[in-house]
Design a protein around this motif. Sequence first.
Motif, PDB file in Angstrom:
ATOM      1  N   ALA A 170      41.930  56.129  27.673  1.00  0.00           N
ATOM      2  CA  ALA A 170      41.468  54.782  28.046  1.00  0.00           C
ATOM      3  C   ALA A 170      41.793  54.510  29.511  1.00  0.00           C
ATOM      4  CB  ALA A 170      42.115  53.727  27.158  1.00  0.00           C
ATOM      5  N   VAL A 171      40.875  53.834  30.175  1.00  0.00           N
ATOM      6  CA  VAL A 171      41.071  53.398  31.560  1.00  0.00           C
ATOM      7  C   VAL A 171      41.230  51.879  31.531  1.00  0.00           C
ATOM      8  CG1 VAL A 171      40.068  53.239  33.853  1.00  0.00           C
ATOM      9  CG2 VAL A 171      39.751  55.312  32.498  1.00  0.00           C
ATOM     10  N   VAL A 172      42.383  51.377  32.038  1.00  0.00           N
ATOM     11  CA  VAL A 172      42.705  49.950  32.025  1.00  0.00           C
ATOM     12  C   VAL A 172      42.550  49.407  33.441  1.00  0.00           C
ATOM     13  CG1 VAL A 172      44.414  48.218  31.441  1.00  0.00           C
ATOM     14  CG2 VAL A 172      44.315  50.347  30.126  1.00  0.00           C
ATOM     15  N   LYS A 173      41.628  48.428  33.646  1.00  0.00           N
ATOM     16  CA  LYS A 173      41.374  47.834  34.958  1.00  0.00           C
ATOM     17  C   LYS A 173      42.213  46.567  35.119  1.00  0.00           C
ATOM     18  CE  LYS A 173      37.830  50.278  36.708  1.00  0.00           C
ATOM     19  NZ  LYS A 173      37.758  50.793  38.060  1.00  0.00           N
ATOM     20  N   PHE A 174      42.838  46.401  36.321  1.00  0.00           N
ATOM     21  CA  PHE A 174      43.585  45.204  36.665  1.00  0.00           C
ATOM     22  C   PHE A 174      42.884  44.485  37.812  1.00  0.00           C
ATOM     23  CE2 PHE A 174      46.560  48.253  34.872  1.00  0.00           C
ATOM     24  CZ  PHE A 174      47.219  47.507  33.920  1.00  0.00           C
ATOM     25  N   GLU A 175      43.374  43.258  38.123  1.00  0.00           N
ATOM     26  CA  GLU A 175      42.841  42.516  39.271  1.00  0.00           C
ATOM     27  C   GLU A 175      43.061  43.334  40.535  1.00  0.00           C
ATOM     28  OE1 GLU A 175      41.191  39.807  39.322  1.00  0.00           O
ATOM     29  OE2 GLU A 175      41.465  38.988  37.305  1.00  0.00           O
ATOM     30  N   ASN A 176      42.159  43.171  41.530  1.00  0.00           N
ATOM     31  CA  ASN A 176      42.251  43.980  42.748  1.00  0.00           C
ATOM     32  C   ASN A 176      43.062  43.297  43.842  1.00  0.00           C
ATOM     33  OD1 ASN A 176      40.508  41.970  43.295  1.00  0.00           O
ATOM     34  ND2 ASN A 176      38.803  43.238  44.018  1.00  0.00           N
ATOM     35  N   ASP A 177      43.955  42.327  43.444  1.00  0.00           N
ATOM     36  CA  ASP A 177      44.822  41.707  44.427  1.00  0.00           C
ATOM     37  C   ASP A 177      46.243  42.189  44.208  1.00  0.00           C
ATOM     38  OD1 ASP A 177      45.408  40.506  42.062  1.00  0.00           O
ATOM     39  OD2 ASP A 177      44.713  38.490  42.635  1.00  0.00           O
ATOM     40  N   TRP A 178      47.210  41.544  44.924  1.00  0.00           N
ATOM     41  CA  TRP A 178      48.603  42.014  44.813  1.00  0.00           C
ATOM     42  C   TRP A 178      49.206  41.656  43.465  1.00  0.00           C
ATOM     43  CZ3 TRP A 178      49.332  45.599  47.937  1.00  0.00           C
ATOM     44  CH2 TRP A 178      48.832  45.569  49.250  1.00  0.00           C
ATOM     45  N   ILE A 179      48.693  40.591  42.804  1.00  0.00           N
ATOM     46  CA  ILE A 179      49.169  40.308  41.440  1.00  0.00           C
ATOM     47  C   ILE A 179      48.739  41.416  40.496  1.00  0.00           C
ATOM     48  CG2 ILE A 179      48.946  38.679  39.521  1.00  0.00           C
ATOM     49  CD1 ILE A 179      48.682  36.453  41.524  1.00  0.00           C
ATOM     50  N   GLY A 180      47.525  41.903  40.647  1.00  0.00           N
ATOM     51  CA  GLY A 180      47.075  43.038  39.842  1.00  0.00           C
ATOM     52  C   GLY A 180      47.896  44.290  40.107  1.00  0.00           C
ATOM     53  N   PHE A 181      48.275  44.512  41.403  1.00  0.00           N
ATOM     54  CA  PHE A 181      49.125  45.663  41.735  1.00  0.00           C
ATOM     55  C   PHE A 181      50.468  45.550  41.024  1.00  0.00           C
ATOM     56  CE2 PHE A 181      52.419  47.539  44.432  1.00  0.00           C
ATOM     57  CZ  PHE A 181      51.988  48.849  44.527  1.00  0.00           C
ATOM     58  N   ARG A 182      51.057  44.340  41.047  1.00  0.00           N
ATOM     59  CA  ARG A 182      52.343  44.143  40.382  1.00  0.00           C
ATOM     60  C   ARG A 182      52.217  44.369  38.880  1.00  0.00           C
ATOM     61  NH1 ARG A 182      54.442  38.286  41.031  1.00  0.00           N
ATOM     62  NH2 ARG A 182      52.795  38.012  39.470  1.00  0.00           N
ATOM     63  N   ASN A 183      51.116  43.898  38.279  1.00  0.00           N
ATOM     64  CA  ASN A 183      50.917  44.114  36.846  1.00  0.00           C
ATOM     65  C   ASN A 183      50.739  45.583  36.524  1.00  0.00           C
ATOM     66  OD1 ASN A 183      51.055  41.364  36.244  1.00  0.00           O
ATOM     67  ND2 ASN A 183      48.854  41.051  36.620  1.00  0.00           N
TER      68      ASN A 183
END
Length: 632
Positions: A170-183
């Motif tokens: 599975a490929v899990v996508k996160f937000e492309n901002d710094w909050i997404g990086f932290r997550n």
Amino acid sequence: MASSSSDEESDISDSEIQDYKEKPLEELKTGKFKVKGPNGTLRCPFCAGKKKQDYKYKDLLQHATGVSKGNRKSAKQKANHMALAEYLTTELVNEAEPQPQRVTAPVITDKSDQNEVYCWPWTGIVVNIHDEIKSGQAVDTSAYWLKKFSKYKPVEVKIFWDDKCQTAQAVVKFENDWIGFRNAIEFEKFFEGDRHCKREWIAQGPNAGPSIYGWFARDDDYRSQGPVGKYLRETGELKTIADLVQEAIEDRNKVVENLANEIDLKNENLDELRTKYNVKTLSLSRMLEEKDILHRAFCEESRKMQRLAREHVQRVLDEQEKLNAELEYKKKQLDSWSKELNKREALTERERQKLDEEKKKNDVRNNALQMASEEQRKADENVLRLVEVQKREKEEALKKILELERDLNAKQKLEMEIEELKGKLEVMKHLGDDVAVQNKIKEMNEELNEKIEEMNSVEHLYQTLVTKERQNNDELQEARKELIAGLSELLKSARAHIGIKRMGEIDPKTFESECKLKFPDDYEFKALEMCSLWQEKLKDPDWYPFKVVRVDDHTHEKILDEEDASLRELKSEWGDNIYDTVTTALRDLDEYNASGRYVVSELWNFKENRRATLKEVISFIFKQLKTVKRRR
């Protein structure tokens, strides 16, 4: 009510505002004045019915602060709004809108971590997924994994199964901002703490067991073979933390540069406004000086006018005294004239003689008027005689027309007999040279010559009668023209059923009634304009909206072409009333003056809506003359 309110406001001075605000503040705290509505909106209780009642916290606080510091507000209003501002900052501070969270780049001290390459947008990878049911949900759905990793706020999950559909990645996508990086980092740390990160997955290999493994996708995952690597290359790219920080710095520098340029532009506009303000201030000062000059001039002129008024009143009083003296003098004169009038009473006899002479002159004038009336009566009798003559001539013309019709029938009968004799002669010529036949032919020739001579005499009589009938018809037309010209005033009575109608003239009253509905402010001008326009249209010889239709095998009839473009446009725009008025005038013009296309006058029977005969006109004139005689 208004006066008491104004008195209450005037009792509060600016120095007492601080003391007075305690009362409305206490009333706000006790709930006497409601600030927060039932639906959660905020309102100003001191501006009810005047301002909007759906404030946000920031806008309401700005409103209360502005009114409390305003120069044009009363002291009571300032105190009330000062209390409202204090109430908002102390009691309703929790109603303030939360400030947006500012996301900054993570602080990374190790330069190797700054240059580490990640898949961007931030992506996590989960492997060793087995096809089974967990918690009532199948693991092959994205909803299951979104719920499972909801702590890390993923935005999308993409699942790739092997050929046998037993295990998946599975490929899990996160937000492309710094909050997404932290997550994404927290996501990877979760698997590292559980000893199921990428390092353990590589070490375990096929002996990994049923547990899932996960990690933050990096460059080796981006370049790997298989569906996951292909998907990462199609949907993302490789970036380092340093690259993203540099892009953020460049974006921030652009924003700062744009803001600096905007500030410079605002400063320039501010300088221009200050210049305009100085110019306006100077102009206002000049205007105030001119106002003072005009005020002084006005006061001087007022004093001058008052002085002139006093002088005028004094002159009026002097003139009144003078007039009183003259009046006394006139009274004395009247007394002397009265005495002289008594002396001249003997002269009234001469005045009486003059009155008799004027009376005789009036008798002479009355006789002249009587003679003029007699002449008018004679003229009326001449008109009646003319009408009688026209009546007799019309009767004679009718008789001659009947004779002409009889003669025409006789002529046609003679022509048929002549043709029959000619046919018989042709037959006899082919029978031979027998003496009896020749004698018969001779007799028939003589009979034929007699018939031809008779027909010639009938033809001559017919031509004479036609000429006489044409003369009579011309005389009748002249008589109609004379009646139209000479009796126009007599035939203009509004109640008369016999009168003069102008054939081909559009009735303007129909246009006026229709325009009154469409253009109530300027209907007279519009009606006159439309009536003149269509009257000129009727005069145009190139516009002839008529067509000839076939009634039967031998008869054709000319009718109005209702498919004409101008008539259809008139009917659709103005309705049936104006359409009927225009088409009626068009038919009259085509019947009475088709060649000239101008309006002509005609004697008309308005009661039966047709052309009046001379007999009807003469009868109507007789009735009118009898009425005039009875009135005299």
